[in-house]
Design a protein around this motif. Structure first.
Motif, PDB file in Angstrom:
ATOM      1  N   UNK A   1     -19.289 -32.681 -20.956  1.00 26.27           N
ATOM      2  CA  UNK A   1     -18.017 -33.233 -21.218  1.00 26.27           C
ATOM      3  C   UNK A   1     -17.924 -34.300 -22.104  1.00 26.27           C
ATOM      4  N   UNK A   2     -18.855 -34.585 -22.915  1.00 25.82           N
ATOM      5  CA  UNK A   2     -19.055 -35.915 -23.855  1.00 25.82           C
ATOM      6  C   UNK A   2     -17.853 -35.629 -24.747  1.00 25.82           C
ATOM      7  N   UNK A   3     -16.954 -36.734 -24.834  1.00 25.12           N
ATOM      8  CA  UNK A   3     -15.856 -36.761 -25.876  1.00 25.12           C
ATOM      9  C   UNK A   3     -14.881 -35.428 -25.677  1.00 25.12           C
ATOM     10  N   UNK A   4     -14.628 -34.828 -24.607  1.00 24.48           N
ATOM     11  CA  UNK A   4     -13.803 -33.939 -24.596  1.00 24.48           C
ATOM     12  C   UNK A   4     -12.584 -34.479 -23.739  1.00 24.48           C
ATOM     13  N   UNK A   5     -11.422 -34.140 -24.377  1.00 27.39           N
ATOM     14  CA  UNK A   5     -10.358 -34.810 -23.961  1.00 27.39           C
ATOM     15  C   UNK A   5      -9.029 -33.414 -23.487  1.00 27.39           C
ATOM     16  N   UNK A   6      -8.267 -33.736 -22.584  1.00 23.10           N
ATOM     17  CA  UNK A   6      -7.331 -32.739 -22.258  1.00 23.10           C
ATOM     18  C   UNK A   6      -5.786 -33.373 -22.875  1.00 23.10           C
ATOM     19  N   UNK A   7      -4.745 -32.628 -23.065  1.00 17.87           N
ATOM     20  CA  UNK A   7      -3.736 -33.092 -23.441  1.00 17.87           C
ATOM     21  C   UNK A   7      -2.625 -31.893 -23.125  1.00 17.87           C
ATOM     22  N   UNK A   8      -1.346 -32.312 -23.000  1.00 21.92           N
ATOM     23  CA  UNK A   8      -0.143 -31.467 -23.027  1.00 21.92           C
ATOM     24  C   UNK A   8       0.749 -31.532 -23.725  1.00 21.92           C
ATOM     25  N   UNK A   9       1.171 -30.283 -24.550  1.00 21.52           N
ATOM     26  CA  UNK A   9       2.038 -29.903 -25.426  1.00 21.52           C
ATOM     27  C   UNK A   9       3.043 -29.542 -24.891  1.00 21.52           C
ATOM     28  N   UNK A  10       4.489 -29.895 -25.199  1.00 17.72           N
ATOM     29  CA  UNK A  10       5.764 -29.194 -24.629  1.00 17.72           C
ATOM     30  C   UNK A  10       6.325 -28.605 -25.724  1.00 17.72           C
ATOM     31  N   UNK A  11       6.847 -27.483 -25.581  1.00 21.21           N
ATOM     32  CA  UNK A  11       7.661 -26.671 -26.338  1.00 21.21           C
ATOM     33  C   UNK A  11       9.034 -26.609 -25.562  1.00 21.21           C
ATOM     34  N   UNK A  12      10.185 -27.274 -26.348  1.00 18.50           N
ATOM     35  CA  UNK A  12      11.396 -27.139 -25.889  1.00 18.50           C
ATOM     36  C   UNK A  12      12.113 -26.047 -26.118  1.00 18.50           C
ATOM     37  N   UNK A  13      13.204 -25.715 -25.272  1.00 16.31           N
ATOM     38  CA  UNK A  13      13.964 -24.390 -25.489  1.00 16.31           C
ATOM     39  C   UNK A  13      14.384 -24.225 -26.902  1.00 16.31           C
ATOM     40  N   UNK A  14      15.106 -25.445 -27.625  1.00 15.27           N
ATOM     41  CA  UNK A  14      15.233 -25.217 -28.993  1.00 15.27           C
ATOM     42  C   UNK A  14      14.032 -24.777 -29.976  1.00 15.27           C
ATOM     43  N   UNK A  15      12.958 -25.495 -29.870  1.00 14.86           N
ATOM     44  CA  UNK A  15      11.647 -25.066 -30.576  1.00 14.86           C
ATOM     45  C   UNK A  15      11.431 -23.607 -30.219  1.00 14.86           C
ATOM     46  N   UNK A  16      11.436 -23.147 -29.251  1.00 15.29           N
ATOM     47  CA  UNK A  16      10.930 -21.787 -28.898  1.00 15.29           C
ATOM     48  C   UNK A  16      12.068 -20.903 -29.392  1.00 15.29           C
ATOM     49  N   UNK A  17      13.354 -20.985 -29.533  1.00 18.36           N
ATOM     50  CA  UNK A  17      14.460 -20.283 -30.064  1.00 18.36           C
ATOM     51  C   UNK A  17      14.099 -20.270 -31.630  1.00 18.36           C
ATOM     52  N   UNK A  18      13.937 -21.410 -32.016  1.00 19.28           N
ATOM     53  CA  UNK A  18      13.712 -21.240 -33.598  1.00 19.28           C
ATOM     54  C   UNK A  18      12.503 -20.639 -33.916  1.00 19.28           C
ATOM     55  N   UNK A  19      11.479 -20.632 -33.299  1.00 25.05           N
ATOM     56  CA  UNK A  19      10.225 -19.801 -33.329  1.00 25.05           C
ATOM     57  C   UNK A  19      10.460 -18.444 -33.274  1.00 25.05           C
ATOM     58  N   UNK A  20      11.416 -17.876 -32.443  1.00 30.16           N
ATOM     59  CA  UNK A  20      11.695 -16.603 -32.140  1.00 30.16           C
ATOM     60  C   UNK A  20      12.446 -16.031 -33.363  1.00 30.16           C
ATOM     61  N   UNK A  21      13.451 -16.908 -33.939  1.00 31.02           N
ATOM     62  CA  UNK A  21      14.362 -16.628 -35.159  1.00 31.02           C
ATOM     63  C   UNK A  21      13.425 -16.365 -36.405  1.00 31.02           C
ATOM     64  N   UNK A  22      12.517 -17.626 -36.258  1.00 34.14           N
ATOM     65  CA  UNK A  22      11.753 -17.411 -37.689  1.00 34.14           C
ATOM     66  C   UNK A  22      10.467 -16.184 -37.778  1.00 34.14           C
ATOM     67  N   UNK A  23      10.185 -15.717 -36.492  1.00 29.66           N
ATOM     68  CA  UNK A  23       9.292 -14.714 -36.229  1.00 29.66           C
ATOM     69  C   UNK A  23      10.066 -13.417 -36.741  1.00 29.66           C
ATOM     70  N   UNK A  24      11.540 -13.264 -35.821  1.00 28.35           N
ATOM     71  CA  UNK A  24      12.183 -12.153 -36.394  1.00 28.35           C
ATOM     72  C   UNK A  24      12.682 -12.046 -37.804  1.00 28.35           C
ATOM     73  N   UNK A  25      12.831 -13.254 -38.552  1.00 22.82           N
ATOM     74  CA  UNK A  25      13.116 -13.214 -39.898  1.00 22.82           C
ATOM     75  C   UNK A  25      12.019 -12.671 -40.672  1.00 22.82           C
ATOM     76  N   UNK A  26      10.723 -13.072 -40.565  1.00 16.45           N
ATOM     77  CA  UNK A  26       9.627 -12.672 -41.075  1.00 16.45           C
ATOM     78  C   UNK A  26       9.417 -11.032 -40.811  1.00 16.45           C
ATOM     79  N   UNK A  27       9.795 -10.501 -39.856  1.00 17.35           N
ATOM     80  CA  UNK A  27       9.630  -9.188 -39.600  1.00 17.35           C
ATOM     81  C   UNK A  27      10.597  -8.123 -39.955  1.00 17.35           C
ATOM     82  N   UNK A  28      11.877  -9.013 -40.475  1.00 17.99           N
ATOM     83  CA  UNK A  28      13.301  -8.007 -40.786  1.00 17.99           C
ATOM     84  C   UNK A  28      12.868  -6.865 -41.858  1.00 17.99           C
ATOM     85  N   UNK A  29      11.735  -6.969 -42.632  1.00 15.78           N
ATOM     86  CA  UNK A  29      11.616  -5.834 -43.558  1.00 15.78           C
ATOM     87  C   UNK A  29      10.699  -4.828 -43.208  1.00 15.78           C
ATOM     88  N   UNK A  30      10.396  -4.778 -42.065  1.00 12.99           N
ATOM     89  CA  UNK A  30       9.163  -3.839 -41.565  1.00 12.99           C
ATOM     90  C   UNK A  30       9.933  -3.169 -40.388  1.00 12.99           C
TER      91      UNK A  30
END
Length: 471
Positions: free
Chosen positions: A244-273
């Motif tokens: 455990x030497x120098x091992x840390x733990x952290x929590x990252x929060x993805x809020x609903x707006x960030x998740x929706x933007x991520x979905x839209x970004x992926x869908x846009x990237x996939x729109x031509x396939x």
């Protein structure tokens, strides 16, 4: 009461046992199902809940502790396997759960001087900061005929005077999965908040369904084959060593707006396939894709050996199969009801310019596969499975945002923070619902400090770029 200082920041106030009310349950034997077998040798699950309680220790001992013990006793009456032992007889007999009157679980009360705000913060903290709050499970004992008796649960409540308390549970996965465990926690906490009055409880928290015979073996001999795998595999003698030497733990929060933007970004990237147009872009798929890509990219640390681009990386995720149309297992089923899948990709795909989209494609494909055949591959799981993941380029998604971990209220409000402690030794990433953002996702992970800094920077860059592209 004993007053023993076990750790510089934790003082043990009391060690006791809590059992179901005397004579409330007859001797009860519950068989294991084939869905329990893969978890026989998995290291204990450790989940901690931090609650606010701004009172001195004496107030806590006089008010909340008696309620916790009383409500736990009644809860164990309904969740019998947690108070039982796993009985593991020699081959060819199958393991089973056995409750006998007087069986109990260890319940530890402690006090800590650790800073409460530090413990509930999302920012990186050394992984060992949480270890003093984790209870120790009783060791198994073996009878003369070679039968092993394995205790299944332990609980520790640590008072942080004038701030709050930490409630940590250790349990063996073989007794039940995350859905079953959180059912137990919600029942216990609801009962505690009602001062042990269970008359109106069932409407909000139903009783568990214990009949494991409802789990039908789809191939007839699957249970026997899976037990043969266990019998023929070397039994792990102890948990793998973790530095455990120098091992840390952290929590990252993805809020609903960030998740929706991520979905839209992926869908846009996939729109031509045409192929990508059929994908179901769920919260789980986009979140696990983002986290996995950031995890792999964060390994690029100056002075460290970086694997070559052709090396294979694996992401393992678990899926709750209750209410699946093919198996018809009720949502209140108490036990393990999990399918699993392994997503495998080359490192080059996970660090390339199109990494997140490629990860979405691979993960979504496996999500659909588990929906069509939930228990495929279970017969190949062996005790070495976890070891391969930990030692190789593998990571496991643990827990789920659908489990409602922040719905656990013992009468002083919902948790200020809850974490899966054992991710620091199991190479897992924990997903949960969000304490402050409904529809958001909390992600907990443990890494070396340098890699954690890398991960944080990479994730922030991705989220910033995706936000800018959506404007």
């Amino acid at each position: 009461m004993s007053h023993v200082r076990d750790h510089e920041s934790v003082k043990i106030i009391e060690r006791c046992q809590v059992s179901p009310p005397q004579n409330s349950i007859p001797t009860t034997s519950i068989p294991i199902s084939f869905l329990d077998i893969p978890w026989l040798y998995i290291s204990p699950i450790q989940r901690i809940f931090f609650h606010e309680f701004p009172f001195p220790t004496q107030t806590f001992l006089q008010t909340l502790i008696p309620k916790l013990k009383h409500s736990l006793s009644i809860t164990l009456q309904h969740f019998i396997p947690f108070a039982s032992n796993l009985v593991y007889p020699p081959k060819p007999h199958f393991p089973y759960f056995l409750y006998q009157d007087g069986d109990s679980i260890p319940f530890t009360i402690a006090e800590s001087t650790t800073n409460f705000d530090h413990l509930i913060s999302d920012s990186p903290k050394h992984v060992t900061d949480l270890h003093p709050f984790v209870p120790t499970l009783f060791s198994p004992h073996t009878s003369e005929d070679g039968t092993r008796y394995i205790p299944l649960m332990a609980i520790q409540v640590t008072i942080l005077p004038n701030n709050g308390f930490a409630l940590c549970v250790s349990f063996h996965h073989v007794v039940g999965d995350g859905r079953a465990f959180h059912h137990f926690m919600k029942f216990w906490s609801s009962l505690c908040s009602k001062n042990g009055d269970s008359t109106s409880l069932e409407a909000s928290v139903p009783l568990p369904f214990h009949n494991r015979d409802i789990i039908q073996d789809p191939k007839g001999l699957l249970k026997l084959k899976m037990m043969e795998n266990m019998w023929n595999s070397p039994t792990p003698s102890k948990e793998f060593a973790v530095v455990y030497t120098d091992m840390v733990r952290a929590t990252f929060v993805l809020n609903p707006d960030q998740i929706e933007r991520l979905k839209k970004w992926v869908i846009a990237k996939c729109s031509n396939s045409d192929h990508f147009k059929t994908l179901h872009i769920s919260t789980f798929v986009v979140t696990s894709s983002l986290i996995w890509v950031c995890f792999v990219r964060s390994e690029e640390i100056i002075g460290y050996d970086v694997p070559n681009d052709d090396e294979l990386y694996h992401l393992i995720f678990l899926a709750d199969c209750r209410n699946h149309h093919e198996v018809s297992i009720p949502s209140t089923y108490f036990g393990n009801c999990l399918g699993y899948r392994t997503v495998t990709m080359k490192r080059s795909e996970l660090v390339g310019n199109n990494a997140i989209v490629e990860a979405v494609r691979a993960i979504e494909c496996q999500v659909r596969d588990v929906q069509s055949d939930p228990f495929k591959g279970l017969d190949t799981m062996t005790p070495e499975h976890e070891g391969r993941v930990v030692s190789g380029h593998g990571v496991v998604i643990a827990s789920s945002p659908k489990q409602g971990v922040y719905e656990t209220n013992f009468g002083s409000g919902k948790p200020k923070m809850t974490e899966v402690v054992h991710i620091d030794s199991s190479k897992s990433i924990a997903f949960s619902d969000c304490r402050d953002n409904e529809g958001g996702v909390e992600v907990g992970l443990a890494l070396g400090r340098i890699q954690m800094n890398n991960f944080t920077s990479i994730m922030k860059k991705y989220l910033s770029d995706i936000t800018n592209l959506n404007h």
